[in-house]
Scaffold this motif. Sequence first.
Motif, PDB file in Angstrom:
ATOM      1  N   TRP A  40      37.698  58.543  54.026  1.00 60.76           N
ATOM      2  CA  TRP A  40      37.786  57.332  53.196  1.00 60.76           C
ATOM      3  C   TRP A  40      37.752  57.653  51.707  1.00 60.76           C
ATOM      4  N   GLU A  41      37.131  58.785  51.337  1.00 62.34           N
ATOM      5  CA  GLU A  41      37.048  59.153  49.928  1.00 62.34           C
ATOM      6  C   GLU A  41      38.420  59.515  49.350  1.00 62.34           C
ATOM      7  N   LYS A  42      39.348  59.893  50.234  1.00 67.41           N
ATOM      8  CA  LYS A  42      40.653  60.372  49.781  1.00 67.41           C
ATOM      9  C   LYS A  42      41.721  59.288  49.849  1.00 67.41           C
ATOM     10  N   HIS A  43      41.320  58.054  50.135  1.00 66.89           N
ATOM     11  CA  HIS A  43      42.302  56.966  50.135  1.00 66.89           C
ATOM     12  C   HIS A  43      42.927  56.836  48.753  1.00 66.89           C
ATOM     13  N   GLY A  44      44.242  56.704  48.725  1.00 65.56           N
ATOM     14  CA  GLY A  44      44.947  56.598  47.461  1.00 65.56           C
ATOM     15  C   GLY A  44      45.511  57.916  46.979  1.00 65.56           C
ATOM     16  N   GLN A  45      45.088  59.026  47.605  1.00 67.23           N
ATOM     17  CA  GLN A  45      45.598  60.330  47.201  1.00 67.23           C
ATOM     18  C   GLN A  45      46.915  60.672  47.891  1.00 67.23           C
ATOM     19  N   SER A  46      47.285  59.928  48.892  1.00 67.15           N
ATOM     20  CA  SER A  46      48.550  60.191  49.581  1.00 67.15           C
ATOM     21  C   SER A  46      49.137  58.869  50.048  1.00 67.15           C
ATOM     22  N   ARG A  47      50.455  58.810  50.080  1.00 67.37           N
ATOM     23  CA  ARG A  47      51.125  57.608  50.534  1.00 67.37           C
ATOM     24  C   ARG A  47      51.128  57.574  52.061  1.00 67.37           C
ATOM     25  N   GLU A  48      51.533  56.436  52.612  1.00 62.95           N
ATOM     26  CA  GLU A  48      51.727  56.317  54.053  1.00 62.95           C
ATOM     27  C   GLU A  48      53.222  56.241  54.328  1.00 62.95           C
ATOM     28  N   LEU A  49      53.660  56.911  55.377  1.00 62.50           N
ATOM     29  CA  LEU A  49      55.084  56.992  55.668  1.00 62.50           C
ATOM     30  C   LEU A  49      55.680  55.613  55.938  1.00 62.50           C
ATOM     31  N   ASP A  50      56.913  55.429  55.499  1.00 61.73           N
ATOM     32  CA  ASP A  50      57.653  54.233  55.861  1.00 61.73           C
ATOM     33  C   ASP A  50      58.024  54.308  57.340  1.00 61.73           C
ATOM     34  N   LEU A  51      58.239  53.151  57.929  1.00 65.86           N
ATOM     35  CA  LEU A  51      58.508  53.098  59.360  1.00 65.86           C
ATOM     36  C   LEU A  51      59.746  53.915  59.737  1.00 65.86           C
ATOM     37  N   ASP A  52      60.766  53.937  58.874  1.00 65.54           N
ATOM     38  CA  ASP A  52      61.988  54.659  59.228  1.00 65.54           C
ATOM     39  C   ASP A  52      61.819  56.175  59.171  1.00 65.54           C
TER      40      ASP A  52
END
Length: 276
Positions: A40-52
């Motif tokens: 949880w401390e690293k939220h915002g440090q990486s994006r989440e993949l798009d569905l495609d």
Amino acid sequence: MERSKEVIGYLNSKFRRRPFFAIYRLTRRCNLRCRMCCVWEKHGQSRELDLDEVPRIAQALKTLQVPYVLFTGGDPFFNPQLPEIIRIFSAAGFHTRIESNGGPQVTQEKLEAVIQAGIIDYSTSLDTLDPAKQDWLCKGQGVWNQAVEKLRYAIEHFPGILPHVNVVVSRHNLEELPDLVKFLDQLGAYSTLVPVVLGDDQWPAQFRGSDESLSFTEADKARAPLIYQELIRLKQQGYKLLNSTRFLQDSVGWIRNGRMDWSCDAGQLYLEIYPD
């Protein structure tokens, strides 16, 4: 059929050096701030993949002949595309499991949606029989009741699901472990017990917390052999304890001296996929 596929997948991992399962962290977002975790401390440090982009991962795992995928986080129910992602992997023939803390983000409607999308197994986390202690460990409110409520709902309404509970073993619950295993067994859930691992400069914290209050005391180290003997006895009696006897035996060594005489099996038994 699904359980036979698991056995075949494990044997392929052991003898043919093919990963048995993939841990897919769909998000770092979480409603809790657990002392044994730092995701949880690293939220915002990486994006989440798009569905495609997700089908590329499914295809890569298919090429590697990985049969089993665990969706986790953070908490995967914070990813709004969760049912669609599950559907992609289910349609490709993967055995799918979801792991959640069972908090307010896991509504009955969302739980039903992921099951309709093809989830086969459901996991949650529970570390104690004391609701107040669970709140303290996770820095939340109502954590214990919510987790048990969602677990019971899954067991009662979706009998094909294999319900499973992860237990992080620390100084705060060591004495409770036999009673906790019995309680979960009565609910109809399997349990897995993993001693806490804290991050430090020598062992970077990929998911580990650093709260030293979880560390084992000298009294814990003295008591651990007797407690784990009782756990092994419960396993032999047929209680739903998924750890191997070898792992339970070696856990005592970890608790007492911080050593477990196993080599790392990352990349052989399993691999991990991050949100990005």
